[in-house]
Enzyme design. Structure first.
Site, PDB file in Angstrom:
ATOM      1  N   HIS A 174      -7.090 -12.542  20.432  1.00  0.00           N
ATOM      2  CA  HIS A 174      -5.993 -11.936  20.787  1.00  0.00           C
ATOM      3  C   HIS A 174      -5.790 -10.856  20.266  1.00  0.00           C
ATOM      4  CE1 HIS A 174      -1.841 -11.630  20.928  1.00  0.00           C
ATOM      5  NE2 HIS A 174      -1.172 -12.544  20.042  1.00  0.00           N
ATOM      6  N   CYS A 180       3.177  -8.056  21.049  1.00  0.00           N
ATOM      7  CA  CYS A 180       2.100  -8.556  21.777  1.00  0.00           C
ATOM      8  C   CYS A 180       2.496  -8.809  23.214  1.00  0.00           C
ATOM      9  CB  CYS A 180       1.862 -10.284  21.138  1.00  0.00           C
ATOM     10  SG  CYS A 180       1.221 -10.051  19.619  1.00  0.00           S
ATOM     11  N   HIS A 229      -0.079 -17.541  27.725  1.00  0.00           N
ATOM     12  CA  HIS A 229      -0.110 -16.622  26.459  1.00  0.00           C
ATOM     13  C   HIS A 229      -1.187 -17.313  25.489  1.00  0.00           C
ATOM     14  CE1 HIS A 229       1.004 -13.807  23.252  1.00  0.00           C
ATOM     15  NE2 HIS A 229       0.991 -14.806  22.374  1.00  0.00           N
ATOM     16  N   GLU A 248       5.401 -22.594  25.151  1.00  0.00           N
ATOM     17  CA  GLU A 248       4.943 -22.061  26.296  1.00  0.00           C
ATOM     18  C   GLU A 248       5.157 -23.120  27.169  1.00  0.00           C
ATOM     19  OE1 GLU A 248       1.559 -19.063  27.862  1.00  0.00           O
ATOM     20  OE2 GLU A 248       1.404 -20.080  25.733  1.00  0.00           O
ATOM     21  N   PHE A 296       5.980 -11.105  18.396  1.00  0.00           N
ATOM     22  CA  PHE A 296       6.799 -11.192  17.267  1.00  0.00           C
ATOM     23  C   PHE A 296       8.022 -10.216  17.522  1.00  0.00           C
ATOM     24  CE2 PHE A 296       3.309 -12.180  13.891  1.00  0.00           C
ATOM     25  CZ  PHE A 296       3.251 -13.271  14.119  1.00  0.00           C
ATOM     26  N   LYS A 317      -7.545 -16.154  25.663  1.00  0.00           N
ATOM     27  CA  LYS A 317      -7.810 -15.930  24.303  1.00  0.00           C
ATOM     28  C   LYS A 317      -8.825 -16.705  23.596  1.00  0.00           C
ATOM     29  CE  LYS A 317      -3.070 -13.886  23.535  1.00  0.00           C
ATOM     30  NZ  LYS A 317      -2.257 -14.256  24.788  1.00  0.00           N
TER      31      LYS A 317
END
Length: 423
Positions: A347, A170, A310, A321, A406, A342
């Site tokens: 996403h 991502c 994010h 975050e 990930f 998002k």
């Protein structure tokens, strides 16, 4: 490092609810959401049955029937975004040395849509253990190798210089642009066509995220299901999309009188070497990426006017975050507006980093911070200024945009207005 400064002079975006830069910015600035029940296939067997889909007609973007047959949906999105970016830049690519024009494309899951569909065909809906290759499309190999995305974009741009696919989960969308910037800085290219594309809304992807309960099961209210930083959040909403940029040296862009959206002043990436899907709560690796990106931009943390987070909408990410912002920005973390788009466009995995770069550049251009839609319930552990519900007019000379993927990937990029910032 050379003294070459790299700027964005063209943007192409295909996002849920916003096909094209104008519509994309309209969606964000108005705080509208594009999440809905999945329509691409029957989602009834799945835990999470919602997504942020694009109403995309390839023919309307100049793709002929042979191109549509040859390309996976993600490749189609990338080519359509490339054409918009080139038109937007005003760059006469035909007048350039093609060996000085390069391409980088990011993607997390490659041609998932095409591979999923073709497996169903060659396995007769999963009935055959030994698949029958005679029923596959003739370009199945292009679906298998993500390098086909870079090839398609290079053909669309007439680029014969450096070409690569970046796949770091991502963070692919940030990392592909970061790689392109370095190629210009080191002198390997004068112009880069860079960005990312993913079209992961398919049964296999939905099943994978269902298995780890990463996506939200809030199926009865798709419009309000994506809730980054909200105390009631319970997972992200899968999306799709593409964003492609024309990048060139600042001096060259000025000589030709190009419109400059933003300078990419700093970039860094780190890995937590910790867990495939897990994040350390202290956010130390993301904080380090932010610190290095700011150092490269020669900017103090207090210069950041907006943080494009994010903000996936999972408790683990949002707390990690938030801790990273506090660690890297210090007391300024409490003063700078933060938001997650998002909440509006979902996403889109490897594509979202580039889509968020586009949002960041447009925030600089318009001096507007997009909102975090659906943020209504305060989470005591997320105590920064997350700009809830509605956009905010705000002088925005410098934007920090970040990504988390990930595998432990953590990336940060600093964008600035070269005319107004201290860079």
């Amino acid at each position: 490092m050379s003294g070459r400064r790299v700027v964005i002079t063209g943007i192409g975006v295909l996002a849920p609810g916003g096909v094209g830069v104008k519509d994309f910015w309209g969606l964000l600035s108005e705080g509208r959401t594009a999440t809905r029940g999945i329509t691409f296939f029957d989602p009834a067997p799945f835990r999470s049955r919602i997504a942020a889909e694009i109403d995309f007609c390839p023919e309307a973007h100049g793709l002929g029937p042979q191109e549509v047959r040859r390309m996976d949906r993600a490749a189609q999105l990338a080519v359509a975004a490339t054409r918009e970016a080139l038109d937007d830049s005003g760059l006469d690519v035909a007048s350039l040395d093609p060996h000085r024009v390069g391409v980088t494309v990011g993607s997390a899951v490659g041609a998932t849509t095409g591979l999923d569909a073709e497996y169903r065909v060659v396995s007769d809906g999963g009935r055959l253990a030994a698949v029958d290759h005679r029923y596959a499309v003739p370009h199945l190999y292009d679906y298998l190798v993500p390098s086909s995305f870079a090839a398609e974009v290079a053909w669309a741009a007439g680029a014969e210089g450096p070409s690569a696919v970046v796949s770091t989960g991502c963070t692919s969308g940030i990392d592909s642009v970061g790689h392109a910037v370095e190629l210009i800085r080191e002198g390997s290219a004068d112009v880069m066509v860079a960005g990312s594309s993913d079209a992961p809304i398919s049964p296999i992807t939905v099943a994978c995220f269902d298995a780890i309960k990463a996506t939200t099961p809030r199926n009865d209210d798709p419009e309000h299901a994506s809730r980054p930083f909200d105390g009631t959040r319970n997972g992200f909403v899968l999306g799709e999309g593409a964003a492609i940029f024309v990048l060139e040296e600042l001096a060259s862009a000025r000589r030709r009188g190009a419109r400059i959206y933003a300078e990419i002043a700093g970039y860094a990436s780190r890995c937590n070497a910790f867990h495939m899907t897990g994040l350390r709560p202290d956010g130390v690796e993301l904080a380090e990426a932010i610190r290095v990106a700011l150092d490269e931009a020669r900017l103090d943390p207090t210069a950041v006017d907006y943080v494009n987070a994010h903000g996936s909408g999972t408790k683990q990410n949002d707390r990690h975050e938030t801790a990273a912002f506090k660690r890297s920005l210090g007391a300024h973390a409490y003063d700078v507006p933060v938001s997650s788009i998002k909440s509006m466009v979902g996403h889109s995995l490897g594509a979202i980093g580039s889509i968020e770069i586009a949002a960041s550049a447009l925030a600089i251009r318009h001096d507007v911070v997009p909102p975090t839609a659906n943020l209504r319930t305060r989470d005591p552990e997320c105590d920064l200024d997350y700009v809830p519900l509605t956009a905010r007019e705000h002088r925005t000379d410098t934007v920090l945009t970040v990504g988390s993927g990930f595998g432990g990937f953590q990336s940060a990029m600093v964008l600035s207005d070269p005319e107004r910032s201290a860079a």
